[in-house]
Write an enzyme that holds these catalytic residues in place. Structure first.
Site, PDB file in Angstrom:
ATOM      1  N   ALA A  40      40.799  25.593 -33.344  1.00  0.00           N
ATOM      2  CA  ALA A  40      40.535  26.997 -33.666  1.00  0.00           C
ATOM      3  C   ALA A  40      40.115  27.756 -32.415  1.00  0.00           C
ATOM      4  CB  ALA A  40      39.452  27.089 -34.735  1.00  0.00           C
ATOM      5  N   GLU A  41      39.354  27.077 -31.556  1.00  0.00           N
ATOM      6  CA  GLU A  41      38.911  27.766 -30.346  1.00  0.00           C
ATOM      7  C   GLU A  41      40.038  27.930 -29.342  1.00  0.00           C
ATOM      8  OE1 GLU A  41      35.099  26.341 -28.903  1.00  0.00           O
ATOM      9  OE2 GLU A  41      34.535  26.287 -31.030  1.00  0.00           O
ATOM     10  N   ASP A  43      43.169  28.237 -30.222  1.00  0.00           N
ATOM     11  CA  ASP A  43      43.979  29.330 -30.781  1.00  0.00           C
ATOM     12  C   ASP A  43      43.404  30.685 -30.399  1.00  0.00           C
ATOM     13  OD1 ASP A  43      45.775  27.644 -31.955  1.00  0.00           O
ATOM     14  OD2 ASP A  43      44.850  27.698 -33.948  1.00  0.00           O
ATOM     15  N   SER A  88      57.471  25.328 -30.707  1.00  0.00           N
ATOM     16  CA  SER A  88      56.154  25.395 -31.337  1.00  0.00           C
ATOM     17  C   SER A  88      56.266  26.405 -32.479  1.00  0.00           C
ATOM     18  CB  SER A  88      55.162  25.836 -30.282  1.00  0.00           C
ATOM     19  OG  SER A  88      53.913  25.951 -30.868  1.00  0.00           O
ATOM     20  N   LEU A  89      55.160  26.780 -33.064  1.00  0.00           N
ATOM     21  CA  LEU A  89      55.202  27.726 -34.176  1.00  0.00           C
ATOM     22  C   LEU A  89      54.222  28.861 -33.950  1.00  0.00           C
ATOM     23  CD1 LEU A  89      55.107  25.282 -37.225  1.00  0.00           C
ATOM     24  CD2 LEU A  89      56.986  26.829 -36.665  1.00  0.00           C
ATOM     25  N   GLU A 120      56.198  23.615 -46.404  1.00  0.00           N
ATOM     26  CA  GLU A 120      55.845  22.218 -46.083  1.00  0.00           C
ATOM     27  C   GLU A 120      54.425  22.160 -45.546  1.00  0.00           C
ATOM     28  OE1 GLU A 120      58.493  21.432 -42.850  1.00  0.00           O
ATOM     29  OE2 GLU A 120      60.278  21.876 -44.037  1.00  0.00           O
ATOM     30  N   LYS A 122      51.578  21.534 -43.025  1.00  0.00           N
ATOM     31  CA  LYS A 122      51.571  21.411 -41.564  1.00  0.00           C
ATOM     32  C   LYS A 122      50.684  20.228 -41.218  1.00  0.00           C
ATOM     33  CE  LYS A 122      51.066  23.938 -37.245  1.00  0.00           C
ATOM     34  NZ  LYS A 122      50.393  22.893 -36.484  1.00  0.00           N
ATOM     35  N   ASP A 124      48.748  17.428 -39.202  1.00  0.00           N
ATOM     36  CA  ASP A 124      48.020  17.486 -37.947  1.00  0.00           C
ATOM     37  C   ASP A 124      48.187  16.151 -37.238  1.00  0.00           C
ATOM     38  OD1 ASP A 124      46.554  18.612 -36.019  1.00  0.00           O
ATOM     39  OD2 ASP A 124      44.635  18.516 -37.059  1.00  0.00           O
ATOM     40  N   ARG A 143      57.027  15.484 -27.721  1.00  0.00           N
ATOM     41  CA  ARG A 143      57.480  16.831 -27.448  1.00  0.00           C
ATOM     42  C   ARG A 143      57.316  17.202 -25.973  1.00  0.00           C
ATOM     43  NH1 ARG A 143      54.856  21.977 -30.470  1.00  0.00           N
ATOM     44  NH2 ARG A 143      53.104  21.461 -29.145  1.00  0.00           N
ATOM     45  N   GLU A 180      56.480  14.390 -37.677  1.00  0.00           N
ATOM     46  CA  GLU A 180      55.105  14.317 -37.199  1.00  0.00           C
ATOM     47  C   GLU A 180      54.551  12.930 -37.518  1.00  0.00           C
ATOM     48  OE1 GLU A 180      54.224  17.199 -35.911  1.00  0.00           O
ATOM     49  OE2 GLU A 180      52.029  17.238 -35.778  1.00  0.00           O
ATOM     50  N   TYR A 232      60.732  16.456 -40.687  1.00  0.00           N
ATOM     51  CA  TYR A 232      60.903  17.812 -41.227  1.00  0.00           C
ATOM     52  C   TYR A 232      61.917  18.637 -40.465  1.00  0.00           C
ATOM     53  CZ  TYR A 232      57.401  18.302 -37.523  1.00  0.00           C
ATOM     54  OH  TYR A 232      56.717  18.213 -36.340  1.00  0.00           O
ATOM     55  N   LYS A 297      59.452  28.031 -43.700  1.00  0.00           N
ATOM     56  CA  LYS A 297      60.692  28.156 -42.926  1.00  0.00           C
ATOM     57  C   LYS A 297      61.731  28.885 -43.764  1.00  0.00           C
ATOM     58  CE  LYS A 297      59.712  23.763 -40.674  1.00  0.00           C
ATOM     59  NZ  LYS A 297      59.957  22.323 -40.600  1.00  0.00           N
ATOM     60  N   LYS A 321      47.784  29.109 -41.273  1.00  0.00           N
ATOM     61  CA  LYS A 321      46.720  28.135 -41.045  1.00  0.00           C
ATOM     62  C   LYS A 321      45.660  28.149 -42.153  1.00  0.00           C
ATOM     63  CE  LYS A 321      47.317  26.219 -36.945  1.00  0.00           C
ATOM     64  NZ  LYS A 321      46.362  26.311 -35.954  1.00  0.00           N
ATOM     65  N   CYS A 415       7.132   6.999 -39.658  1.00  0.00           N
ATOM     66  CA  CYS A 415       7.844   7.852 -40.613  1.00  0.00           C
ATOM     67  C   CYS A 415       7.317   9.287 -40.515  1.00  0.00           C
ATOM     68  CB  CYS A 415       7.635   7.322 -42.030  1.00  0.00           C
ATOM     69  SG  CYS A 415       8.234   8.449 -43.310  1.00  0.00           S
ATOM     70  N   CYS A 418       5.381   9.982 -44.132  1.00  0.00           N
ATOM     71  CA  CYS A 418       4.166   9.302 -44.593  1.00  0.00           C
ATOM     72  C   CYS A 418       3.432   8.575 -43.474  1.00  0.00           C
ATOM     73  CB  CYS A 418       4.499   8.325 -45.720  1.00  0.00           C
ATOM     74  SG  CYS A 418       5.379   6.865 -45.154  1.00  0.00           S
ATOM     75  N   CYS A 433      11.842   3.541 -43.164  1.00  0.00           N
ATOM     76  CA  CYS A 433      10.414   3.738 -43.322  1.00  0.00           C
ATOM     77  C   CYS A 433       9.906   2.592 -44.179  1.00  0.00           C
ATOM     78  CB  CYS A 433      10.157   5.075 -44.014  1.00  0.00           C
ATOM     79  SG  CYS A 433       8.573   5.147 -44.862  1.00  0.00           S
ATOM     80  N   CYS A 439       5.665   6.331 -49.872  1.00  0.00           N
ATOM     81  CA  CYS A 439       6.149   7.451 -49.052  1.00  0.00           C
ATOM     82  C   CYS A 439       6.666   8.551 -49.980  1.00  0.00           C
ATOM     83  CB  CYS A 439       7.260   6.966 -48.132  1.00  0.00           C
ATOM     84  SG  CYS A 439       8.052   8.307 -47.219  1.00  0.00           S
TER      85      CYS A 439
HETATM   86  S1  IVH Z   1      58.546  22.686 -37.489  1.00  0.00           S
HETATM   87  C1  IVH Z   1      61.031  24.920 -35.087  1.00  0.00           C
HETATM   88  N1  IVH Z   1      57.279  21.598 -39.527  1.00  0.00           N
HETATM   89  O1  IVH Z   1      53.237  21.857 -35.698  1.00  0.00           O
HETATM   90  C2  IVH Z   1      59.657  24.663 -35.514  1.00  0.00           C
HETATM   91  N2  IVH Z   1      56.227  21.553 -37.396  1.00  0.00           N
HETATM   92  O2  IVH Z   1      52.478  24.222 -34.181  1.00  0.00           O
HETATM   93  C3  IVH Z   1      59.137  23.401 -34.980  1.00  0.00           C
HETATM   94  N3  IVH Z   1      54.066  20.420 -37.378  1.00  0.00           N
HETATM   95  O3  IVH Z   1      55.144  21.148 -32.854  1.00  0.00           O
HETATM   96  C4  IVH Z   1      58.123  22.746 -35.792  1.00  0.00           C
HETATM   97  N4  IVH Z   1      54.032  19.886 -39.508  1.00  0.00           N
HETATM   98  O4  IVH Z   1      54.019  19.200 -34.149  1.00  0.00           O
HETATM   99  C5  IVH Z   1      57.243  21.883 -38.208  1.00  0.00           C
HETATM  100  N5  IVH Z   1      56.282  20.646 -41.409  1.00  0.00           N
HETATM  101  C6  IVH Z   1      56.256  20.935 -40.100  1.00  0.00           C
HETATM  102  C7  IVH Z   1      55.173  20.553 -39.278  1.00  0.00           C
HETATM  103  C8  IVH Z   1      55.200  20.895 -37.919  1.00  0.00           C
HETATM  104  C9  IVH Z   1      53.385  19.802 -38.350  1.00  0.00           C
HETATM  105  C10 IVH Z   1      53.603  20.537 -35.982  1.00  0.00           C
HETATM  106  C11 IVH Z   1      54.628  20.156 -34.957  1.00  0.00           C
HETATM  107  C12 IVH Z   1      54.862  21.402 -34.185  1.00  0.00           C
HETATM  108  C13 IVH Z   1      53.569  22.121 -34.362  1.00  0.00           C
HETATM  109  C14 IVH Z   1      53.706  23.596 -34.128  1.00  0.00           C
END
Ligand code: IVH
Length: 675
Positions: A40-41, A43, A88-89, A120, A122, A124, A143, A180, A232, A297, A321, A415, A418, A433, A439
């Protein structure tokens, strides 16, 4: 946004700073598998840079990390040039951002109606590409930076879920499947337990454990890690026809024998996305592995083509997210909490932080071994994890941010409640304890446990009230509860006549709870609900149980020498015998257990695994037990049936190898009906 109101010069300086930081964190995450800050940080840093580049186009550079994916590959591995880049996404963090994505998609496509999206989870984990030539696995790659990845064929081949040869019809000559690799929570816990036993470093989270396992030189290390994969996507495809939609692609991957998510589904328009997001967010904890959002997608692949991509991400997909389950914050102090069995647990007092959907200001540090292993100190910036209903925990430290002379955490000798000696038995990780029921902390916790829903289920007797009663000297033991009268109760703070009456009625009902509940409620060490039920069935009364010697106790299922010793010791201690006698005097008369007479499943042992759809696992357990069967945690040669839901994992493999009968949910239903 942070970008607003800056001079160009300030903005340039900040952008440079951000680029440097992002590049550094990219290397930590992608190359070293050792991220320093939670996602999160990271991002947030990227978003700030993106916003700056948007507002000041002159800052835009072709080599900005906002235009790149991941990190350059590590030289320890051979390089693999991706024929089709691994993208990436883009992210959406709320409904509005998701709706904007959908609007842009429809605008670009020039369509008014709702677009079909393939939704789908996502996952991790770690993205990999699997190249099959004439159906045989030729090469697996990470990747990397999206253009060039690392050759990890040697480790990926050890994953039990990845076929070395594809099955089915119409297998393309060259097929690159993408997916993944991840680790389930169960696998992660077992791995960390083993590491702990061996005195090795534990992993912070399943993602790091999975990524580290794949990026190994020695495949034997990988083989010992419980890794799974869901595919995927598609890279190159030659000598075969490409499916026309994402959902057909996932089906094709599945038919060729590649594992895919069981949760993928086509949804209609933004409304469908919303529903799916909400549904999966609600099930996040029960999936058994980490997901950090949903990927949507555009389902039609010809539409994907015409939408194209911007720098590092496709225009036809987005990750919506979930709230982050890990954040960093500062550890201000450590307090020591005394539990029901006297265990003294270090608890971190934190600078409050919003994580996993709640504000957290306390997090467990588990025990002193963990404190030392993670090297946590006061003043440290720590990573806090809060997942679902699990108690928030400190999972790691950001060493780089440690202030000078940060004091170490020490277990107190006495403790904190107590003043009794704190002791740690040889071979135990937990310090306790030694005050026992003298106690007040242990007394309070013992009474809270006694009253809790799964024990005596005393409605209206919450933690606060127990604190009040014990601190006020009104009760010392669970037996004292039954001597409370209306006037005493009604006179307490925040209690009226009505609540006092209700509580007395609840106490009255509790007098007749079953023997197994009472046994569990007494809080004998290592005696959980299942063991309490076995003991109640075997001995039928508290008296008989109290007279049993350790040998007789060990004849009961789930009772080994350690548990037998705890039970035996419990019934030797005068204070416990006194409480039992007083409970009896106060009219607590437990119902002896109804033996399941000739239940259809008497004597049969079951193991449940995977997620069931028509009932929860605990419902299934109740049904089996009501029919006289027994549910245990692991598959052995004593297991009669394995009930396998979705994504059953390694237990199913084990059951298969032992020749245990495997049932699906329907099979279990039939067994329960027909006997
Ligand atoms: S599609 C063209 N589908 O998320 C898009 N990615 O933040 C390419 N990931 O690099 C990724 N679940 O490592 C896709 N159902 C899913 C996913 C997924 C996890 C990961 C993947 C990607 C990253 C992007």
């Amino acid at each position: 946004m942070a970008a607003k109101g800056k001079s160009l010069q300030q903005a340039r300086r900040r952008a440079e700073e951000l680029r440097e930081q992002i590049a550094y964190h990219d290397r930590r995450y992608h190359r070293d598998d050792d991220p320093e800050i939670p996602d999160a940080e990271y991002d947030a840093l990227r978003r700030e840079l993106e916003a700056l580049e948007d507002e000041y186009p002159e800052l835009n550079q072709p080599d900005s990390p906002t235009r790149q994916v991941g990190a350059r590959p590590d030289s320890a591995f051979a390089e693999v040039r991706h024929e089709v880049p691994m993208l990436s996404l883009g992210n959406a963090f709320d409904e509005q951002e998701m709706a904007e994505f959908d609007r842009r998609v429809r605008e670009r496509l020039g369509v008014d109606e709702a677009v079909d999206y393939h939704a789908e989870p996502k996952l991790d984990g770690l993205a990999v590409s699997l190249l099959y030539v004439n159906g045989r696995l030729e090469r697996a790659a990470t990747r990397g930076d999206g253009q060039t990845g690392e050759d990890v064929t040697h480790t990926v081949k050890t994953l039990p879920g990845i076929p070395h040869k594809l099955k089915g019809k119409e297998i393309p000559e060259r097929l690159e499947a993408r997916g993944e690799i991840f680790m389930t929570h169960e696998g992660f816990q077992q791995l960390n337990e083993r590491a702990r036993e061996a005195g090795e470093k534990t992993f912070v989270n399943p993602r790091n454990a999975a990524a580290g396992a794949v990026r190994q030189l020695d495949p034997e290390v990988t083989r010992k890690r419980p890794l799974e994969i869901h595919c995927y996507g598609l890279g190159t495809l030659q000598g075969g026809s490409a499916p026309e939609t994402q959902s057909a692609l996932v089906d094709a991957l599945k038919d060729w024998g590649l594992p895919v998510s069981p949760h993928g589904r086509v949804v209609k328009g933004i409304e469908g996305c919303r529903e799916y997001h909400e549904e999966l967010l609600g099930r996040r904890e029960s999936l058994g592995y980490d997901i950090d959002g949903i990927v949507f997608k555009v389902n039609r692949r010809d539409w994907q083509q015409s939408l194209g991509q911007v720098s590092r991400a496709p225009r036809w997909a987005i990750a919506w997210k979930f709230p982050a389950q890990e954040k960093t914050t500062v550890l201000r102090a450590v307090k020591f909490q005394v539990g029901r069995t006297g265990a003294v647990t270090p608890v971190a007092r934190l600078e409050p932080v919003f994580v996993g959907g709640a504000t957290v200001s306390n997090a467990t540090l588990h025990n002193m071994d963990e404190v030392r292993r993670k090297d946590v100190r006061i003043g440290d910036t720590v990573i806090v994890r809060r997942a679902g209903d699990v108690i928030p925990e400190v999972v790691g430290v950001i060493r780089e941010k440690r202030p000078k002379n940060a004091p170490e955490i020490e277990m107190p000798a006495k403790c904190p409640v107590c003043g009794s000696q704190v002791e740690r038995e040889a071979g135990e990780v937990v310090a306790r304890c030694s005050g026992g029921l003298a106690c007040p902390a242990q007394r309070k916790e013992a009474i809270k446990h006694f009253a809790s829903r799964r024990a005596m289920d005393i409605d209206g007797l919450g933690d606060k009230l127990v604190d009040q009663l014990v601190s006020g000297g009104l009760i010392e033991t669970p037996a004292d509860l039954f001597r409370l009268d209306h006037d005493t109760l009604a006179g307490l703070e925040r209690m009226g006549g009505k609540s006092a009456e209700n509580l007395l009625a609840a106490l009255d009902r509790a007098r007749y709870r079953s023997l197994d509940r009472l046994l569990f409620a007494l809080g004998i060490r290592e005696v959980g609900e299942a063991t309490a039920a076995s003991l109640a069935r075997e001995f039928g009364s508290l008296e008989a149980l109290g007279e049993a010697d350790e040998e007789a106790l060990q004849k009961v299922e789930d009772v080994g020498p350690v548990v037998a010793a705890h039970i035996h010791r419990f019934f030797q201690q005068p204070i416990n015998l006194q409480v039992i006698a007083e409970l009896e005097k106060a009219g607590v008369k437990p119902e002896p257990p109804a033996r399941p007479q000739g239940g259809k499943l008497t004597g049969k042992r079951f193991v449940l695994t995977g997620s069931l759809s028509g009932m929860t696992r605990s419902e299934a357990k109740q049904k089996i037990e009501a029919a006289g069967g027994k549910v245990t945690g692991s598959v052995s040669n004593k297991t009669d049936y394995l009930v396998a839901g979705d994504e059953p994992g390694s237990k199913k493999d084990r059951a298969e190898s032992l020749g245990v009968t495997i049932l699906d949910e329907g099979g279990l239903e039939r067994l329960l009906q027909d006997g």
